[in-house]
Design an enzyme around this catalytic site. Structure first.
Site, PDB file in Angstrom:
ATOM      1  CD  GLU A 198      -2.849  -1.134   0.025  1.00 56.06           C
ATOM      2  OE1 GLU A 198      -3.152  -0.049  -0.499  1.00 56.06           O
ATOM      3  OE2 GLU A 198      -3.236  -2.238  -0.411  1.00 56.06           O
ATOM      4  CG  ASP A 238       2.065  -7.066  -5.960  1.00 55.50           C
ATOM      5  OD1 ASP A 238       1.617  -6.623  -4.892  1.00 55.50           O
ATOM      6  OD2 ASP A 238       1.401  -7.783  -6.736  1.00 55.50           O
TER       7      ASP A 238
END
Length: 273
Positions: free
Chosen positions: A143, A215
């Site tokens: 995040e 990611d």
């Protein structure tokens, strides 16, 4: 979710719609009636201001009406998250846990706030479902990758541009009777957006790209293995499709399926080797 909680949320939602809906709709009607040649600009400016206001008041005033937010207790997990945020110069002010488990087993984490007043919210289900703190921190790292790579800002700007173009297109064709008849309408509807599906598809492609980048960002911070394990666990608990058809997921999903995300993480490992 209990029956009582369902009806309580329903009643609160209706009350909010009654309070917020009429002023917003009335303002839009007034703008459409009096906007003249600058209608698109006025409509976009109103929606722009409205979106900023809602982004400000929703997490502070509206979300607490439906969920309970409590500070994350002092401990190892809190220290790790604060250390990660500090290393990325993320201006973390508060850490909350939200009682998402009262409504579903869905787990997630998100951030909100402007400028130097950022908050991170963890679903209690995220804490319950992950095997250890490293997996939770890996999800937070993902995040924070969105923040560090300016994904939220890029997405917001893209939505504002598309909103302005849609309003502009509406002002150009709203009085074109022939155009509406060519789509099979006997009477003139308020809007026709034939390119909406293409726009949605394009936004999904961008969103999916951002997920891969976040990611990769988490992996560069050293959370590759923990993120991989955390994604698998969360996917199982959320009962999400793990390996959908690539074309179907590209069109319908704003997030790539688990198999594609794991493959991208593994591909990065092979390149490093």
């Amino acid at each position: 979710q209990t029956i009582w909680l369902f009806f309580r949320d329903l009643i609160k939602g209706i009350c909010l719609a009654i309070v917020l809906g009429p002023p917003i709709v009335s303002a839009i009607i007034v703008i459409v009636q009096n906007g003249g040649p600058y209608l698109a600009i006025y409509l976009w400016a109103f929606m722009f201001v409205l979106s900023l206001v809602m982004m400000t008041i929703y997490p502070v005033l509206i979300a607490p009406l439906f969920n309970k937010f409590t500070p994350l207790p002092e401990g190892e997990l809190r220290l790790k998250i604060e250390k990660l945020a500090s290393s990325l110069k993320f201006p973390l002010k508060k850490l909350f846990v939200v009682d998402g488990s009262t409504r579903s087993s869905h787990s997630n984490a998100y951030m909100y706030g402007f400028f130097k007043n950022k908050r991170i919210v963890l679903y209690d289900t995220l804490i319950q479902q992950c095997k250890n703190d490293e997996e939770i921190v890996a999800v937070i790292a993902h995040e924070l990758g969105h923040w560090k790579l300016n994904h939220t800002m890029y997405s917001f700007i893209a939505v504002q541009i598309l909103t302005f173009l849609q309003f502009g297109g509406y002002t150009l064709v709203r009085n074109s009777t022939d155009l509406f008849r060519s789509f099979g309408f006997d009477t003139q509807p308020h809007t026709v957006i034939p390119l909406q599906h293409l726009v949605s598809f394009g936004l999904n492609l961008v969103s999916r790209s951002f997920e891969f980048q976040a990611d990769a960002f988490a992996k560069k911070l050293g959370y590759g293995s923990a993120l991989r394990a955390g994604l698998v666990k969360l996917q199982e608990e959320n009962l999400s499709a793990m390996n959908t058809d690539p074309w179907y997921s590209a069109y319908h999903y704003s997030h790539p399926p688990l198999v594609e995300r794991l493959a991208a993480i593994d591909a990065a490992d092979k390149k490093e080797e």
